[in-house]
Design an enzyme around this catalytic site. Sequence first.
Site, PDB file in Angstrom:
ATOM      1  N   ASP A   1      -4.898  -4.673  -9.617  1.00  0.00           N
ATOM      2  CA  ASP A   1      -5.349  -5.104  -8.089  1.00  0.00           C
ATOM      3  C   ASP A   1      -4.119  -5.441  -7.551  1.00  0.00           C
ATOM      4  O   ASP A   1      -3.107  -6.050  -7.872  1.00  0.00           O
ATOM      5  CB  ASP A   1      -6.032  -6.341  -8.548  1.00  0.00           C
ATOM      6  CG  ASP A   1      -6.848  -6.892  -7.021  1.00  0.00           C
ATOM      7  OD1 ASP A   1      -6.258  -6.416  -5.926  1.00  0.00           O
ATOM      8  OD2 ASP A   1      -7.708  -7.583  -7.132  1.00  0.00           O
TER       9      ASP A   1
ATOM     10  N   LYS B   1      -6.808   2.597   6.125  1.00  0.00           N
ATOM     11  CA  LYS B   1      -8.061   2.589   6.478  1.00  0.00           C
ATOM     12  C   LYS B   1      -8.361   1.291   7.194  1.00  0.00           C
ATOM     13  O   LYS B   1      -8.410  -0.002   6.861  1.00  0.00           O
ATOM     14  CB  LYS B   1      -8.922   2.893   5.218  1.00  0.00           C
ATOM     15  CG  LYS B   1     -10.703   2.637   5.727  1.00  0.00           C
ATOM     16  CD  LYS B   1     -11.687   2.681   4.609  1.00  0.00           C
ATOM     17  CE  LYS B   1     -11.286   4.065   3.712  1.00  0.00           C
ATOM     18  NZ  LYS B   1     -12.376   3.776   2.564  1.00  0.00           N
TER      19      LYS B   1
END
Length: 246
Positions: free
Chosen positions: A124, A189
């Site tokens: 992560d 994004k």
Amino acid sequence: MANNKALGTGGRKSDKDFKIRVKTAKGRKVASTKWLERQLNDPYVARARAEGYRSRAAFKIKEMNEKQKFFKRGSRVVDLGAAPGGWSQVAAAAVGSTDANPLVVGIDYLDMDPIPGVILFKKDFTEDDAPALLIEALGGHKVDLVMSDMAWPTTGHRATDHLRIVHLIEIAADFAIQVLAPGGAFVAKVFQGGTEHELLHMLKRHFATTFHVKPPSSRKDSAEAYLVAKGFKARPDDDEAGDSEA
């Protein structure tokens, strides 16, 4: 009598007029059926399969690169939220990354199959030690491009989802500012609803240009777009220095 010339195909439908319909199977949710139908009728999904890319998302970075020229031979690239690996595939081919001289490193908490020329980590990125791991993988060298296709799983609560994606962009941008070489670029994004003013202000202090793009392969009904920042400036020692330079 019908005029075949006016019809254009002698009364027959062209291939693009045909659409695969998927029936809702027992135990399958309506949303899952719609997703499957969309995938089966998506030309980019077919192209990705034919050209050996792991996802249709590969065409998003390819299309952006055609105009923005992100990739240059020998450039170093970091791919945040890399799974399933389409962006890393495109980057590795474009910069000439090889297993002997890897120039691309990607990270995601999801599993990924190996990609030639790419160092991949299952981790992560929001974990504290993740940035150092990426920097070490590239031998401490500065990076020419940081690209992020990261997104949290949506909650369905628009305001919450917006805050979560902005948080991801912020930590990705902060990482980019730490590792980019002068002139480097950052692409991430975002979703319609706007990028936070504080984030844009920060990026404008560190990059020559910032703007939003929506590549053709990004679905028209999708709220996604991409934030692009180009021409990274040498990082100022503090905020006052950055403001005085502007």
